[in-house]
Design a protein around this motif. Structure first.
Motif, PDB file in Angstrom:
ATOM      1  N   PHE A  52       0.818  -1.213   0.000  1.00  0.00           N
ATOM      2  CA  PHE A  52       0.000   0.000   0.000  1.00  0.00           C
ATOM      3  C   PHE A  52       0.857   1.271   0.000  1.00  0.00           C
ATOM      4  O   PHE A  52       0.363   2.357   0.293  1.00  0.00           O
ATOM      5  CB  PHE A  52      -0.932  -0.007   1.218  1.00  0.00           C
ATOM      6  CG  PHE A  52      -1.873  -1.177   1.237  1.00  0.00           C
ATOM      7  CD1 PHE A  52      -3.145  -1.090   0.697  1.00  0.00           C
ATOM      8  CD2 PHE A  52      -1.482  -2.396   1.801  1.00  0.00           C
ATOM      9  CE1 PHE A  52      -4.010  -2.170   0.710  1.00  0.00           C
ATOM     10  CE2 PHE A  52      -2.339  -3.488   1.822  1.00  0.00           C
ATOM     11  CZ  PHE A  52      -3.606  -3.377   1.278  1.00  0.00           C
ATOM     12  N   ASN A  53       2.132   1.125  -0.335  1.00  0.00           N
ATOM     13  CA  ASN A  53       3.053   2.259  -0.253  1.00  0.00           C
ATOM     14  C   ASN A  53       2.659   3.435  -1.136  1.00  0.00           C
ATOM     15  O   ASN A  53       2.950   4.586  -0.814  1.00  0.00           O
ATOM     16  CB  ASN A  53       4.474   1.820  -0.625  1.00  0.00           C
ATOM     17  CG  ASN A  53       5.178   1.107   0.512  1.00  0.00           C
ATOM     18  OD1 ASN A  53       4.651   1.003   1.607  1.00  0.00           O
ATOM     19  ND2 ASN A  53       6.367   0.593   0.236  1.00  0.00           N
ATOM     20  N   SER A  54       2.003   3.156  -2.269  1.00  0.00           N
ATOM     21  CA  SER A  54       1.699   4.242  -3.210  1.00  0.00           C
ATOM     22  C   SER A  54       0.369   4.936  -2.923  1.00  0.00           C
ATOM     23  O   SER A  54      -0.057   5.808  -3.684  1.00  0.00           O
ATOM     24  CB  SER A  54       1.688   3.701  -4.647  1.00  0.00           C
ATOM     25  OG  SER A  54       0.638   2.766  -4.843  1.00  0.00           O
ATOM     26  N   VAL A  55      -0.313   4.565  -1.826  1.00  0.00           N
ATOM     27  CA  VAL A  55      -1.585   5.202  -1.473  1.00  0.00           C
ATOM     28  C   VAL A  55      -1.372   6.692  -1.198  1.00  0.00           C
ATOM     29  O   VAL A  55      -0.440   7.090  -0.506  1.00  0.00           O
ATOM     30  CB  VAL A  55      -2.202   4.508  -0.228  1.00  0.00           C
ATOM     31  CG1 VAL A  55      -3.284   5.378   0.400  1.00  0.00           C
ATOM     32  CG2 VAL A  55      -2.762   3.147  -0.611  1.00  0.00           C
ATOM     33  N   ASP A  56      -2.257   7.517  -1.784  1.00  0.00           N
ATOM     34  CA  ASP A  56      -2.204   8.967  -1.582  1.00  0.00           C
ATOM     35  C   ASP A  56      -3.193   9.450  -0.537  1.00  0.00           C
ATOM     36  O   ASP A  56      -2.896  10.365   0.237  1.00  0.00           O
ATOM     37  CB  ASP A  56      -2.510   9.700  -2.904  1.00  0.00           C
ATOM     38  CG  ASP A  56      -1.501   9.415  -3.980  1.00  0.00           C
ATOM     39  OD1 ASP A  56      -0.303   9.671  -3.746  1.00  0.00           O
ATOM     40  OD2 ASP A  56      -1.897   8.922  -5.061  1.00  0.00           O
ATOM     41  N   LEU A  57      -4.396   8.853  -0.522  1.00  0.00           N
ATOM     42  CA  LEU A  57      -5.473   9.344   0.327  1.00  0.00           C
ATOM     43  C   LEU A  57      -6.208   8.190   1.011  1.00  0.00           C
ATOM     44  O   LEU A  57      -6.391   7.121   0.417  1.00  0.00           O
ATOM     45  CB  LEU A  57      -6.505  10.132  -0.501  1.00  0.00           C
ATOM     46  CG  LEU A  57      -6.040  11.394  -1.232  1.00  0.00           C
ATOM     47  CD1 LEU A  57      -7.147  11.881  -2.161  1.00  0.00           C
ATOM     48  CD2 LEU A  57      -5.675  12.484  -0.239  1.00  0.00           C
ATOM     49  N   LEU A  58      -6.656   8.431   2.231  1.00  0.00           N
ATOM     50  CA  LEU A  58      -7.565   7.527   2.922  1.00  0.00           C
ATOM     51  C   LEU A  58      -8.984   8.031   2.700  1.00  0.00           C
ATOM     52  O   LEU A  58      -9.261   9.229   2.842  1.00  0.00           O
ATOM     53  CB  LEU A  58      -7.277   7.500   4.420  1.00  0.00           C
ATOM     54  CG  LEU A  58      -5.847   7.197   4.873  1.00  0.00           C
ATOM     55  CD1 LEU A  58      -5.754   7.303   6.391  1.00  0.00           C
ATOM     56  CD2 LEU A  58      -5.394   5.833   4.389  1.00  0.00           C
ATOM     57  N   MET A  59      -9.904   7.113   2.368  1.00  0.00           N
ATOM     58  CA  MET A  59     -11.299   7.514   2.199  1.00  0.00           C
ATOM     59  C   MET A  59     -12.215   6.568   2.975  1.00  0.00           C
ATOM     60  O   MET A  59     -12.279   5.379   2.675  1.00  0.00           O
ATOM     61  CB  MET A  59     -11.716   7.511   0.726  1.00  0.00           C
ATOM     62  CG  MET A  59     -13.180   7.945   0.525  1.00  0.00           C
ATOM     63  SD  MET A  59     -13.725   7.867  -1.201  1.00  0.00           S
ATOM     64  CE  MET A  59     -12.753   9.174  -1.930  1.00  0.00           C
ATOM     65  N   PRO A  60     -12.929   7.068   3.985  1.00  0.00           N
ATOM     66  CA  PRO A  60     -13.916   6.226   4.662  1.00  0.00           C
ATOM     67  C   PRO A  60     -15.110   5.969   3.754  1.00  0.00           C
ATOM     68  O   PRO A  60     -15.535   6.873   3.024  1.00  0.00           O
ATOM     69  CB  PRO A  60     -14.319   7.069   5.872  1.00  0.00           C
ATOM     70  CG  PRO A  60     -14.036   8.479   5.475  1.00  0.00           C
ATOM     71  CD  PRO A  60     -12.855   8.421   4.530  1.00  0.00           C
ATOM     72  N   LEU A  61     -15.628   4.756   3.772  1.00  0.00           N
ATOM     73  CA  LEU A  61     -16.834   4.472   2.998  1.00  0.00           C
ATOM     74  C   LEU A  61     -17.936   5.424   3.450  1.00  0.00           C
ATOM     75  O   LEU A  61     -18.272   5.450   4.643  1.00  0.00           O
ATOM     76  CB  LEU A  61     -17.277   3.025   3.209  1.00  0.00           C
ATOM     77  CG  LEU A  61     -18.483   2.585   2.383  1.00  0.00           C
ATOM     78  CD1 LEU A  61     -18.089   2.386   0.918  1.00  0.00           C
ATOM     79  CD2 LEU A  61     -19.091   1.305   2.942  1.00  0.00           C
ATOM     80  N   PRO A  62     -18.501   6.224   2.536  1.00  0.00           N
ATOM     81  CA  PRO A  62     -19.501   7.212   2.967  1.00  0.00           C
ATOM     82  C   PRO A  62     -20.777   6.557   3.492  1.00  0.00           C
ATOM     83  O   PRO A  62     -21.226   5.529   2.980  1.00  0.00           O
ATOM     84  CB  PRO A  62     -19.785   8.002   1.676  1.00  0.00           C
ATOM     85  CG  PRO A  62     -18.604   7.758   0.787  1.00  0.00           C
ATOM     86  CD  PRO A  62     -18.161   6.362   1.104  1.00  0.00           C
ATOM     87  N   LEU A  63     -21.350   7.167   4.511  1.00  0.00           N
ATOM     88  CA  LEU A  63     -22.684   6.825   4.978  1.00  0.00           C
ATOM     89  C   LEU A  63     -23.689   7.771   4.329  1.00  0.00           C
ATOM     90  O   LEU A  63     -23.342   8.920   4.000  1.00  0.00           O
ATOM     91  CB  LEU A  63     -22.789   6.976   6.498  1.00  0.00           C
ATOM     92  CG  LEU A  63     -22.198   5.892   7.398  1.00  0.00           C
ATOM     93  CD1 LEU A  63     -22.424   6.269   8.863  1.00  0.00           C
ATOM     94  CD2 LEU A  63     -22.791   4.525   7.098  1.00  0.00           C
ATOM     95  N   HIS A  64     -24.922   7.313   4.163  1.00  0.00           N
ATOM     96  CA  HIS A  64     -25.970   8.246   3.760  1.00  0.00           C
ATOM     97  C   HIS A  64     -26.145   9.278   4.873  1.00  0.00           C
ATOM     98  O   HIS A  64     -26.038   8.945   6.061  1.00  0.00           O
ATOM     99  CB  HIS A  64     -27.277   7.484   3.527  1.00  0.00           C
ATOM    100  CG  HIS A  64     -28.356   8.334   2.932  1.00  0.00           C
ATOM    101  ND1 HIS A  64     -29.174   9.143   3.699  1.00  0.00           N
ATOM    102  CD2 HIS A  64     -28.754   8.495   1.646  1.00  0.00           C
ATOM    103  CE1 HIS A  64     -30.032   9.770   2.905  1.00  0.00           C
ATOM    104  NE2 HIS A  64     -29.790   9.406   1.658  1.00  0.00           N
ATOM    105  N   PRO A  65     -26.370  10.557   4.530  1.00  0.00           N
ATOM    106  CA  PRO A  65     -26.489  11.593   5.566  1.00  0.00           C
ATOM    107  C   PRO A  65     -27.515  11.266   6.648  1.00  0.00           C
ATOM    108  O   PRO A  65     -27.300  11.586   7.816  1.00  0.00           O
ATOM    109  CB  PRO A  65     -26.910  12.837   4.757  1.00  0.00           C
ATOM    110  CG  PRO A  65     -26.322  12.605   3.400  1.00  0.00           C
ATOM    111  CD  PRO A  65     -26.419  11.122   3.166  1.00  0.00           C
TER     112      PRO A  65
END
Length: 233
Positions: A114-127
């Motif tokens: 995973f060395n080349s990962v730029d960003l962490l993104m949490p799986l979005p929840l519906h508002p």
């Protein structure tokens, strides 16, 4: 021999503001511990993150191009990991998410996949669901990861368009159908030409992660990896 004043301070704090293990309830924790050493030893690590072709990779094989995938721990019924995730999702225990994130972060550091990962993104929840819960549990896991693996967290590029009830009882096909077109790209500029690590708490069929992953990959130049705190066996 005189007893240090700090001893009495610590004893007073433990009496009136007990710091106990979230796993077993033991009260012999240090201030910076979330679970005791015994529970920590019991956490069932998968050792997937550093292995290509692991069971999480295979969930998405032939369905969506994933650079690397994995999960930190096995999720067993009535097990410690299930208890921690229940604390996180249903009992307002935000620290459980950050603790699982820190564990994941240390595992991510230990592998080069995973060395080349730029960003962490949490799986979005519906508002609506995020309002009901008060927070996104995947975002708390991301915060824990960032504490030990300092990557930026992105929460503004993708949004969840469709509200779905819990899918724990659905089969694989019904879950995928429920998630069709559930996510949309709000602002592609945040993730264009970036390698995104999509994060969630537990993976079963991977339907939600696949649907969100497709939205991510619709943005030019993106790459996708996926990691969850736990894997249901």
């Amino acid at each position: 021999m005189s007893i240090p004043i700090q001893y009495y301070i610590n004893a007073f704090q433990q009496l009136f503001f007990p710091h106990i293990c979230c796993g077993c309830g033991a009260d012999y924790l240090k201030d910076n511990q979330f679970i005791c050493a015994s529970c920590m030893h019991m956490l069932p690590e998968t050792h997937f993150l550093d292995k290509t072709g692991n069971p999480i990779d295979k969930i998405f094989e032939g369905r969506i191009p994933v650079t690397a995938a994995g999960a930190g721990f096995y999720f067993y019924k009535s097990g410690l990991v299930q208890h921690l995730i229940a604390q996180l999702k249903y009992h307002q225990n935000k620290e459980a998410g950050k603790f699982l994130g820190r564990c994941l972060g240390r595992q991510l550091i230990a592998t080069s996949r995973f060395n080349s990962v730029d960003l962490l993104m949490p799986l979005p929840l519906h508002p609506k669901k995020e309002f009901q819960r008060g927070y996104n549990q995947a975002a708390l896991i991301c915060e824990g990861i960032k504490e030990v693996w300092p990557k930026p967290i992105c929460t503004k590029a993708i949004s969840r368009l469709i509200y779905t009830q819990t899918q724990t009882q659905g089969n694989r096909i019904s879950r995928w159908k429920n998630m069709e077109n559930a996510f949309w790209v709000v602002d592609p500029a945040y993730i264009k030409n970036k390698h995104i690590l999509l994060i969630d708490d537990v993976i079963t069929t991977g339907a939600s992660l696949e649907a969100c992953g497709n939205a991510i990959l619709s943005v030019p130049g993106t790459k996708l990896s996926i990691v969850t705190a736990a894997y249901t066996v």
